[in-house]
Design a protein around this motif. Structure first.
Motif, PDB file in Angstrom:
ATOM      1  N   PRO A  52      45.931  71.949  60.144  1.00  0.00           N
ATOM      2  CA  PRO A  52      47.112  72.124  59.298  1.00  0.00           C
ATOM      3  C   PRO A  52      47.393  73.570  58.885  1.00  0.00           C
ATOM      4  O   PRO A  52      48.479  73.866  58.378  1.00  0.00           O
ATOM      5  N   PHE A  53      46.431  74.485  59.105  1.00  0.00           N
ATOM      6  CA  PHE A  53      46.600  75.869  58.635  1.00  0.00           C
ATOM      7  C   PHE A  53      46.419  76.888  59.763  1.00  0.00           C
ATOM      8  O   PHE A  53      45.666  76.650  60.699  1.00  0.00           O
ATOM      9  N   GLY A  54      47.094  78.033  59.604  1.00  0.00           N
ATOM     10  CA  GLY A  54      46.971  79.103  60.596  1.00  0.00           C
ATOM     11  C   GLY A  54      45.863  80.081  60.248  1.00  0.00           C
ATOM     12  O   GLY A  54      45.052  79.837  59.340  1.00  0.00           O
ATOM     13  N   ASN A  55      45.833  81.186  60.986  1.00  0.00           N
ATOM     14  CA  ASN A  55      44.856  82.256  60.752  1.00  0.00           C
ATOM     15  C   ASN A  55      43.407  81.817  60.873  1.00  0.00           C
ATOM     16  O   ASN A  55      42.552  82.278  60.108  1.00  0.00           O
ATOM     17  N   ARG A  56      43.140  80.946  61.805  1.00  0.00           N
ATOM     18  CA  ARG A  56      41.776  80.427  61.988  1.00  0.00           C
ATOM     19  C   ARG A  56      41.684  79.767  63.362  1.00  0.00           C
ATOM     20  O   ARG A  56      42.688  79.477  63.979  1.00  0.00           O
ATOM     21  N   MET A  57      40.446  79.522  63.804  1.00  0.00           N
ATOM     22  CA  MET A  57      40.267  78.810  65.072  1.00  0.00           C
ATOM     23  C   MET A  57      40.812  77.382  64.937  1.00  0.00           C
ATOM     24  O   MET A  57      40.953  76.868  63.817  1.00  0.00           O
ATOM     25  N   ASP A  58      41.092  76.765  66.074  1.00  0.00           N
ATOM     26  CA  ASP A  58      41.464  75.353  66.055  1.00  0.00           C
ATOM     27  C   ASP A  58      40.203  74.525  65.822  1.00  0.00           C
ATOM     28  O   ASP A  58      39.104  74.946  66.180  1.00  0.00           O
ATOM     29  N   TYR A  59      40.390  73.356  65.278  1.00  0.00           N
ATOM     30  CA  TYR A  59      39.261  72.460  65.040  1.00  0.00           C
ATOM     31  C   TYR A  59      38.505  72.195  66.351  1.00  0.00           C
ATOM     32  O   TYR A  59      37.288  72.116  66.374  1.00  0.00           O
ATOM     33  N   GLU A  60      39.275  72.112  67.428  1.00  0.00           N
ATOM     34  CA  GLU A  60      38.690  71.818  68.748  1.00  0.00           C
ATOM     35  C   GLU A  60      37.821  72.968  69.258  1.00  0.00           C
ATOM     36  O   GLU A  60      37.086  72.806  70.228  1.00  0.00           O
ATOM     37  N   GLU A  61      37.930  74.148  68.641  1.00  0.00           N
ATOM     38  CA  GLU A  61      37.146  75.307  69.072  1.00  0.00           C
ATOM     39  C   GLU A  61      35.822  75.439  68.325  1.00  0.00           C
ATOM     40  O   GLU A  61      35.002  76.305  68.646  1.00  0.00           O
TER      41      GLU A  61
END
Ligand SMILES: [Zn+2]
Ligand SMILES: [Zn+2]
Length: 244
Positions: A52-61
């Protein structure tokens, strides 16, 4: 009292967050070795399920991030200690996620770094019209709530959200004293002096740190988003607690 180990580089990000240098994780380790560090601790911005939020890795990563740090731990086992952590906001809706992260035992440190907060259940501060002061105090209160949950090992840059103020106020003083008390009451959770904040206007507040007891555990974090930003904690300077 600075508790960062001598020769430790704490609070390092990776390219996955989307606002760091596009270099392999190994570049940070190589630079740390070049600087003579004995330890480097990665704390990249944590994802949340559903992204739901930007500026971070994806959960899948997340798995790949952990795997990457693990393989570096193996490769450099006889050269440098490498910590695997996450910098993460406290958002009450994600309690089960924090519990899952802690239970997984994959992370050496969960660093509370409050960049956004939950204004109301399921409502994030950036989707509500709030003044700068309201946002700052909302972030600050969220940090205090987070400290009381027991999910987090260290609090990153507790004073940074005050950059929305242009001078120190009694409201900031009262909230700061409350935060320090809650950190103390929940196992003396270390507070981070953030080198990146110190060099940025209004993000580092000496008034906050004057309220912290000289014996209280303080960590020095460099918040590196590029290997060139990394600094080693070496020795305590009596005047301001810093010397690099
Ligand atoms: Zn960042
Ligand atoms: Zn950070």
């Amino acid at each position: 009292m600075i508790i960062t180990e001598k020769g430790e580089i704490f609070h390092v990000h990776t390219f996955r967050c989307g606002h760091a240098a596009m270099v392999p994780d190994e570049a940070y380790v190589e630079k740390a070795i070049e600087l003579g560090a004995g330890k480097i601790t990665f704390t990249d911005h944590a994802p949340f399920p559903g992204n739901p939020f930007g500026n971070r890795m994806d959960y899948e990563e997340l798995d790949e991030y952990v795997e990457s740090i693990r393989s570096l731990q193996e490769k450099y086992a006889y050269t440098i200690q490498i910590g695997c952590g996450l910098e993460i906001e406290y958002l009450p809706s994600f309690k089960s996620y924090y519990e899952e992260l802690r239970a997984s035992e994959r992370f050496d440190v969960l660093l509370l770094g409050q960049h956004i907060y939950e204004h109301a259940p399921g409502v994030w501060n950036f989707s509500v019209p709030l003044s700068e002061e309201e946002t700052a105090m909302g972030l600050f209160e969220a940090q205090i709530e987070g400290l009381a949950t027991g999910y987090f090992d260290v609090l990153a840059h507790p004073d940074r959200c005050f950059h929305r103020f242009d001078h120190w106020t009694s409201q900031m003083e009262t909230a700061s004293m409350e935060l320090i008390r809650v950190a103390e009451d929940n196992g003396r959770i270390p507070l981070e002096k953030n080198v990146g904040s110190i060099s940025t206007y209004n993000m580092y507040w000496p008034e906050f740190w004057e309220l912290v007891d000289p014996d209280y555990p303080v960590v020095v974090g460099c918040d590196a988003h590029d290997p060139r930003w990394m600094l080693i904690w070496n020795e305590v300077d009596d005047d301001d607690g810093f010397k690099f």
